[in-house]
Motif scaffolding. Structure first.
Motif, PDB file in Angstrom:
ATOM      1  N   ALA A   1     117.545  13.244  10.824  1.00 28.35           N
ATOM      2  CA  ALA A   1     117.045  12.639  12.060  1.00 28.35           C
ATOM      3  C   ALA A   1     116.636  11.187  11.826  1.00 28.35           C
ATOM      4  CB  ALA A   1     115.870  13.443  12.597  1.00 28.35           C
ATOM      5  N   ALA A   2     116.255  10.890  10.594  1.00 22.29           N
ATOM      6  CA  ALA A   2     115.768   9.556  10.290  1.00 22.29           C
ATOM      7  C   ALA A   2     116.920   8.562  10.148  1.00 22.29           C
ATOM      8  CB  ALA A   2     114.954   9.597   8.998  1.00 22.29           C
ATOM      9  N   ARG A   3     118.167   9.065  10.084  1.00 17.47           N
ATOM     10  CA  ARG A   3     119.275   8.163   9.795  1.00 17.47           C
ATOM     11  C   ARG A   3     120.109   7.870  11.039  1.00 17.47           C
ATOM     12  NH1 ARG A   3     121.689   9.493   3.944  1.00 17.47           N
ATOM     13  NH2 ARG A   3     119.759  10.131   2.957  1.00 17.47           N
ATOM     14  N   PRO A   4     120.651   6.680  11.100  1.00 16.20           N
ATOM     15  CA  PRO A   4     121.576   6.410  12.202  1.00 16.20           C
ATOM     16  C   PRO A   4     122.827   7.283  12.056  1.00 16.20           C
ATOM     17  CG  PRO A   4     121.436   4.530  10.697  1.00 16.20           C
ATOM     18  CD  PRO A   4     120.456   5.543  10.214  1.00 16.20           C
ATOM     19  N   ARG A   5     123.394   7.647  13.182  1.00 21.56           N
ATOM     20  CA  ARG A   5     124.462   8.629  13.213  1.00 21.56           C
ATOM     21  C   ARG A   5     125.649   8.249  12.316  1.00 21.56           C
ATOM     22  NH1 ARG A   5     124.270  12.815  16.101  1.00 21.56           N
ATOM     23  NH2 ARG A   5     126.120  14.093  16.453  1.00 21.56           N
ATOM     24  N   LYS A   6     125.986   6.981  12.292  1.00 22.05           N
ATOM     25  CA  LYS A   6     127.206   6.605  11.571  1.00 22.05           C
ATOM     26  C   LYS A   6     127.064   6.777  10.057  1.00 22.05           C
ATOM     27  CE  LYS A   6     126.132   1.623  11.610  1.00 22.05           C
ATOM     28  NZ  LYS A   6     125.050   1.559  12.603  1.00 22.05           N
ATOM     29  N   ARG A   7     125.812   6.897   9.573  1.00 20.15           N
ATOM     30  CA  ARG A   7     125.636   7.053   8.131  1.00 20.15           C
ATOM     31  C   ARG A   7     125.649   8.511   7.690  1.00 20.15           C
ATOM     32  NH1 ARG A   7     120.422   4.154   6.769  1.00 20.15           N
ATOM     33  NH2 ARG A   7     120.835   4.941   4.679  1.00 20.15           N
ATOM     34  N   LEU A   8     125.768   9.440   8.634  1.00 23.25           N
ATOM     35  CA  LEU A   8     125.809  10.854   8.272  1.00 23.25           C
ATOM     36  C   LEU A   8     127.041  11.141   7.420  1.00 23.25           C
ATOM     37  CD1 LEU A   8     124.853  12.634  11.609  1.00 23.25           C
ATOM     38  CD2 LEU A   8     123.405  12.084   9.671  1.00 23.25           C
ATOM     39  N   HIS A   9     126.857  11.987   6.447  1.00 21.83           N
ATOM     40  CA  HIS A   9     128.024  12.393   5.682  1.00 21.83           C
ATOM     41  C   HIS A   9     128.011  13.898   5.520  1.00 21.83           C
ATOM     42  CE1 HIS A   9     124.801  11.568   2.809  1.00 21.83           C
ATOM     43  NE2 HIS A   9     125.244  12.649   2.214  1.00 21.83           N
ATOM     44  N   SER A  10     129.088  14.424   5.068  1.00 23.22           N
ATOM     45  CA  SER A  10     129.257  15.864   4.996  1.00 23.22           C
ATOM     46  C   SER A  10     128.806  16.390   3.633  1.00 23.22           C
ATOM     47  CB  SER A  10     130.734  16.171   5.220  1.00 23.22           C
ATOM     48  OG  SER A  10     130.907  17.540   5.237  1.00 23.22           O
ATOM     49  N   ILE A  11     128.001  17.455   3.647  1.00 21.52           N
ATOM     50  CA  ILE A  11     127.618  18.081   2.383  1.00 21.52           C
ATOM     51  C   ILE A  11     127.838  19.581   2.484  1.00 21.52           C
ATOM     52  CG2 ILE A  11     125.945  16.341   1.647  1.00 21.52           C
ATOM     53  CD1 ILE A  11     123.757  18.188   2.702  1.00 21.52           C
ATOM     54  N   THR A  12     127.984  20.226   1.357  1.00 21.51           N
ATOM     55  CA  THR A  12     128.215  21.666   1.331  1.00 21.51           C
ATOM     56  C   THR A  12     127.048  22.340   0.625  1.00 21.51           C
ATOM     57  OG1 THR A  12     130.582  21.368   1.297  1.00 21.51           O
ATOM     58  CG2 THR A  12     129.761  23.471   0.529  1.00 21.51           C
ATOM     59  N   VAL A  13     126.462  23.316   1.280  1.00 26.47           N
ATOM     60  CA  VAL A  13     125.281  23.987   0.741  1.00 26.47           C
ATOM     61  C   VAL A  13     125.564  25.470   0.544  1.00 26.47           C
ATOM     62  CG1 VAL A  13     122.867  24.533   1.180  1.00 26.47           C
ATOM     63  CG2 VAL A  13     123.806  22.373   1.972  1.00 26.47           C
ATOM     64  N   PRO A  14     125.456  25.977  -0.681  1.00 25.11           N
ATOM     65  CA  PRO A  14     125.635  27.421  -0.857  1.00 25.11           C
ATOM     66  C   PRO A  14     124.456  28.175  -0.263  1.00 25.11           C
ATOM     67  CG  PRO A  14     124.971  26.408  -2.909  1.00 25.11           C
ATOM     68  CD  PRO A  14     125.097  25.290  -1.906  1.00 25.11           C
ATOM     69  N   ILE A  15     124.696  29.348   0.261  1.00 23.29           N
ATOM     70  CA  ILE A  15     123.578  30.163   0.748  1.00 23.29           C
ATOM     71  C   ILE A  15     122.892  30.757  -0.472  1.00 23.29           C
ATOM     72  CG2 ILE A  15     122.947  32.221   2.022  1.00 23.29           C
ATOM     73  CD1 ILE A  15     124.976  31.570   4.026  1.00 23.29           C
ATOM     74  N   PRO A  16     121.626  30.453  -0.670  1.00 22.95           N
ATOM     75  CA  PRO A  16     120.972  30.848  -1.916  1.00 22.95           C
ATOM     76  C   PRO A  16     120.631  32.324  -1.970  1.00 22.95           C
ATOM     77  CG  PRO A  16     119.410  29.815  -0.445  1.00 22.95           C
ATOM     78  CD  PRO A  16     120.741  29.755   0.247  1.00 22.95           C
ATOM     79  N   ALA A  17     120.583  32.824  -3.197  1.00 22.65           N
ATOM     80  CA  ALA A  17     120.211  34.218  -3.401  1.00 22.65           C
ATOM     81  C   ALA A  17     118.815  34.487  -2.848  1.00 22.65           C
ATOM     82  CB  ALA A  17     120.272  34.560  -4.881  1.00 22.65           C
ATOM     83  N   ALA A  18     117.990  33.417  -2.807  1.00 24.82           N
ATOM     84  CA  ALA A  18     116.602  33.585  -2.344  1.00 24.82           C
ATOM     85  C   ALA A  18     116.529  34.178  -0.953  1.00 24.82           C
ATOM     86  CB  ALA A  18     115.882  32.246  -2.374  1.00 24.82           C
ATOM     87  N   SER A  19     117.540  33.911  -0.115  1.00 27.98           N
ATOM     88  CA  SER A  19     117.462  34.387   1.264  1.00 27.98           C
ATOM     89  C   SER A  19     117.699  35.887   1.353  1.00 27.98           C
ATOM     90  CB  SER A  19     118.465  33.640   2.133  1.00 27.98           C
ATOM     91  OG  SER A  19     119.769  33.962   1.728  1.00 27.98           O
ATOM     92  N   ARG A  20     118.040  36.517   0.229  1.00 33.55           N
ATOM     93  CA  ARG A  20     118.262  37.963   0.267  1.00 33.55           C
ATOM     94  C   ARG A  20     116.968  38.745   0.134  1.00 33.55           C
ATOM     95  NH1 ARG A  20     122.131  38.817  -4.290  1.00 33.55           N
ATOM     96  NH2 ARG A  20     121.521  36.723  -4.855  1.00 33.55           N
ATOM     97  N   GLY A  21     115.845  38.085   0.143  1.00 37.81           N
ATOM     98  CA  GLY A  21     114.585  38.803   0.061  1.00 37.81           C
ATOM     99  C   GLY A  21     113.817  38.351  -1.160  1.00 37.81           C
ATOM    100  N   VAL A  22     112.488  38.339  -1.065  1.00 38.98           N
ATOM    101  CA  VAL A  22     111.687  37.851  -2.173  1.00 38.98           C
ATOM    102  C   VAL A  22     110.733  38.931  -2.648  1.00 38.98           C
ATOM    103  CG1 VAL A  22     111.746  35.392  -1.686  1.00 38.98           C
ATOM    104  CG2 VAL A  22     110.125  36.819  -0.463  1.00 38.98           C
ATOM    105  N   ALA A  23     110.485  38.911  -3.955  1.00 32.03           N
ATOM    106  CA  ALA A  23     109.478  39.810  -4.506  1.00 32.03           C
ATOM    107  C   ALA A  23     108.111  39.248  -4.142  1.00 32.03           C
ATOM    108  CB  ALA A  23     109.630  39.881  -6.013  1.00 32.03           C
ATOM    109  N   LEU A  24     107.136  40.107  -3.937  1.00 35.76           N
ATOM    110  CA  LEU A  24     105.798  39.617  -3.607  1.00 35.76           C
ATOM    111  C   LEU A  24     105.171  38.956  -4.831  1.00 35.76           C
ATOM    112  CD1 LEU A  24     104.304  42.424  -1.356  1.00 35.76           C
ATOM    113  CD2 LEU A  24     105.112  40.162  -0.695  1.00 35.76           C
ATOM    114  N   PRO A  25     104.507  37.819  -4.633  1.00 34.64           N
ATOM    115  CA  PRO A  25     103.897  37.123  -5.765  1.00 34.64           C
ATOM    116  C   PRO A  25     102.651  37.850  -6.269  1.00 34.64           C
ATOM    117  CG  PRO A  25     103.341  36.015  -3.722  1.00 34.64           C
ATOM    118  CD  PRO A  25     104.293  37.119  -3.363  1.00 34.64           C
ATOM    119  N   ARG A  26     102.244  37.469  -7.458  1.00 32.19           N
ATOM    120  CA  ARG A  26     101.053  38.033  -8.089  1.00 32.19           C
ATOM    121  C   ARG A  26      99.786  37.523  -7.387  1.00 32.19           C
ATOM    122  NH1 ARG A  26      98.562  36.891 -13.262  1.00 32.19           N
ATOM    123  NH2 ARG A  26      99.649  34.910 -13.311  1.00 32.19           N
ATOM    124  N   VAL A  27      98.838  38.414  -7.176  1.00 33.17           N
ATOM    125  CA  VAL A  27      97.541  38.005  -6.639  1.00 33.17           C
ATOM    126  C   VAL A  27      96.641  37.674  -7.819  1.00 33.17           C
ATOM    127  CG1 VAL A  27      95.500  38.743  -5.337  1.00 33.17           C
ATOM    128  CG2 VAL A  27      97.795  39.383  -4.551  1.00 33.17           C
TER     129      VAL A  27
END
Ligand code: ZN
Length: 327
Positions: free
Chosen positions: A59-85
């Motif tokens: 959003a901060a960039r002017p439209r003409k400077r946009l470029h194409s990038i490829t992002v893998p869907i990370p394993a993290a989105s498959r669910g997370v283990a609960l952190p230690r309390v």
């Protein structure tokens, strides 16, 4: 934003949309037979990539400077283990969940001069707050992430809900085109933003999910309005009073903006039953703030301020309700 969908992704998108609707209904209604928590994300596929024509800070960039990038869907989105309390070993003590914003392939805001990244600063500050709270021994504490990993926004407050947290604090650092902008701001949830700047900030912070390749919110850009249930009012009031307390207790230790409390429809604050604030600890785009936020001393000062506010918050609850637990 243009998505280049593969066939796999069409199916994935449909599943995500369904989960997004399930999430919305679990918050707005008490669905009979539903578990009432966040939807199950374990079944997500991580095959393929999503291509989109925008860098992280698009959003901060002017439209003409946009470029194409490829992002893998990370394993993290498959669910997370609960952190230690961590902290005092007493389940009756209040539990605070500290959320270090961004992480993994989402760097958050970046200082153009020195390359400092929001995701590193937020993690260091979250860990400093954790250490301070463990040291004081009055509350229990858990971090949504304790390393450089990506979590979607729903996972962040989902962790707090699953742990039964009494308070949720999401740590961030702001950025502005105006390099003079500096100081901290505390955001609480609202259906509508308190001002245009707050609306822009919500669009930027909510974009973390879009960076993940799929917009789980089912809304785009600055449209991310959030419906708030009546049962959430009590949490919202507690969030607002914690925001004021945070400024009162931390301002002797760190700079705040003059209008330090703002409202915005921030996805990460959507837990209906947990008082939640998003703490923009300063501007990473400002030289002095970036140095303060990146320094051990700055991080310790922020941590002491936050810990003081947390202690007063639960002491007040104890005085009012006779219990420090969530009511
Ligand atoms: Zn952020």
């Amino acid at each position: 934003m243009k998505f280049g969908w593969t066939a796999d992704h069409h199916a994935l998108h449909k599943r995500r949309m369904f989960q997004s609707l399930a999430l919305a209904s679990s918050i707005l209604f008490s669905v009979p037979g539903s578990t009432g928590g966040i939807p199950n994300v374990d079944a997500l596929s991580d095959r393929g990539v999503v291509r989109f024509d925008a860098p992280a800070d698009m959003a901060a960039r002017p439209r003409k400077r946009l470029h194409s990038i490829t992002v893998p869907i990370p394993a993290a989105s498959r669910g997370v283990a609960l952190p230690r309390v961590e902290g005092v070993n007493d389940g009756a003590r209040p539990l605070v969940v500290i959320d270090a914003g961004h992480g993994g392939h989402d760097p958050g805001a970046i200082n153009k001069e020195n390359g400092r990244r929001e995701k590193d600063v937020t993690l260091a500050i979250a860990q400093a707050i954790r250490d301070q709270l463990v040291k004081s021994g009055r509350v229990r504490v858990a971090l949504t992430r304790n390393d450089d990993r990506f979590l979607i926004l729903e996972e962040r407050y989902g962790i707090a809900r699953k742990l039964g947290a009494d308070l949720f604090i999401s740590i961030h650092a702001d950025a502005a085109d105006n390099a003079e902008a500096h100081g901290a701001t505390v955001y609480t949830l609202s259906e509508t933003a308190s001002d245009r700047e707050a609306a822009r900030l919500a669009a930027r912070e909510n974009r973390a999910d879009i960076i993940n390749g799929v917009n789980l919110g089912g809304q785009s850009g600055d449209v991310s309005s959030i419906l708030i249930d009546l049962t959430q009012r009590e949490s919202l009031n507690a969030s607002a009073s914690f925001a004021r307390l945070l400024q009162r207790e931390a301002s002797p230790l760190m700079p705040f903006r003059s209008s330090y409390h703002r409202f915005a429809s921030l996805i990460v604050l959507k837990a209906p039953d947990i008082p939640s604030v998003l703490f923009e600890t300063g501007y990473i785009s400002n030289g002095d703030d970036a140095a303060f936020l990146s320094s051990r001393e700055g991080q310790d000062r922020i941590a002491r301020g936050v810990a003081r506010a947390i202690e007063v918050h639960f002491a007040r609850q104890l005085a009012t309700h006779g219990t420090a637990a969530r009511n």
